[in-house]
Design a protein around this motif. Structure first.
Motif, PDB file in Angstrom:
ATOM      1  N   ASP A   3       0.812  -1.216   0.000  1.00  0.00           N
ATOM      2  CA  ASP A   3       0.000   0.000   0.000  1.00  0.00           C
ATOM      3  C   ASP A   3       0.847   1.268   0.000  1.00  0.00           C
ATOM      4  O   ASP A   3       0.549   2.221   0.708  1.00  0.00           O
ATOM      5  N   CYS A   5       1.727   4.671  -1.394  1.00  0.00           N
ATOM      6  CA  CYS A   5       1.060   5.695  -2.187  1.00  0.00           C
ATOM      7  C   CYS A   5       2.033   6.833  -2.486  1.00  0.00           C
ATOM      8  O   CYS A   5       2.696   7.323  -1.577  1.00  0.00           O
ATOM      9  N   LEU A  56      -0.350   3.598  -6.581  1.00  0.00           N
ATOM     10  CA  LEU A  56      -0.509   2.701  -5.453  1.00  0.00           C
ATOM     11  C   LEU A  56       0.283   1.446  -5.793  1.00  0.00           C
ATOM     12  O   LEU A  56       0.004   0.796  -6.812  1.00  0.00           O
ATOM     13  N   HIS A  99      -7.492   4.686   0.227  1.00  0.00           N
ATOM     14  CA  HIS A  99      -6.076   4.930   0.543  1.00  0.00           C
ATOM     15  C   HIS A  99      -5.751   6.423   0.595  1.00  0.00           C
ATOM     16  O   HIS A  99      -4.578   6.790   0.603  1.00  0.00           O
TER      17      HIS A  99
END
Length: 168
Positions: A3, A5, A56, A99
């Motif tokens: 995850d 970002c 991502l 997210h």
């Protein structure tokens, strides 16, 4: 998957991935309302101050653009406290939601607008309640709602927003 970002400037090499994500968003959410004949050109249209993608885990998952006001932009005319920049073409892939990519993209565009000495503004179709809720959570102020003519036989209500004041 970790995850991770990131938000970075969009390059020409990103356009195919952005069009793919935009197609997913259009199928799921109906954005943009009218699918453009040439989506890559639509993403790049206008007097751009910049465009960014969110990734991502190394995969393009979102997009935002910032431009100088153009013909047909209502919101910049409502802001009387100096020059504006119009935030547009904001979307996040359905598979990447949750997210905070939308907030990251908006934050980057706001920072760039302010760095250029402009106040960020935008408009959003009134029926896009999820987008309006995001802007309001981030402190954007709804200036008004207007009917915008998109074609000779179609008017659409749009909410006009201005970014929150710059922190002092």
């Amino acid at each position: 998957m970790n995850d991770e970002c990131t938000v970075r400037p969009r390059t020409e090499d990103d356009l195919d991935a952005c069009v793919g994500v935009l197609a997913e968003v259009h199928r799921r959410d109906g954005y943009p309302v009218h699918w453009p004949a040439r989506p890559a050109d639509w993403l790049s249209s206008g007097d751009r101050l910049g465009a960014w993608v969110a990734e991502l885990d190394g995969r393009v998952a979102g997009h935002v653009a910032l431009s100088r006001p153009g013909d047909g932009d209502v919101t910049p005319g409502l802001w009387r406290e100096g020059p504006t920049a119009v935030l547009s073409r904001l979307f996040v892939a359905p598979w990447a939601r949750g997210h905070r990519l939308g907030a990251l993209l908006i934050g980057r565009a706001v920072d760039e607008a302010r760095h250029a000495g402009r106040h960020p503004v935008l408009d959003v179709v009134a029926t896009d309640t999820a987008a309006a809720a995001l802007y309001e959570r981030l402190g954007w102020k709804r200036l008004t709602t207007v009917e915008q003519r998109w074609s000779p036989d179609q008017t659409v209500p749009v909410h006009c927003y201005a970014a929150p004041a710059e922190p002092t």
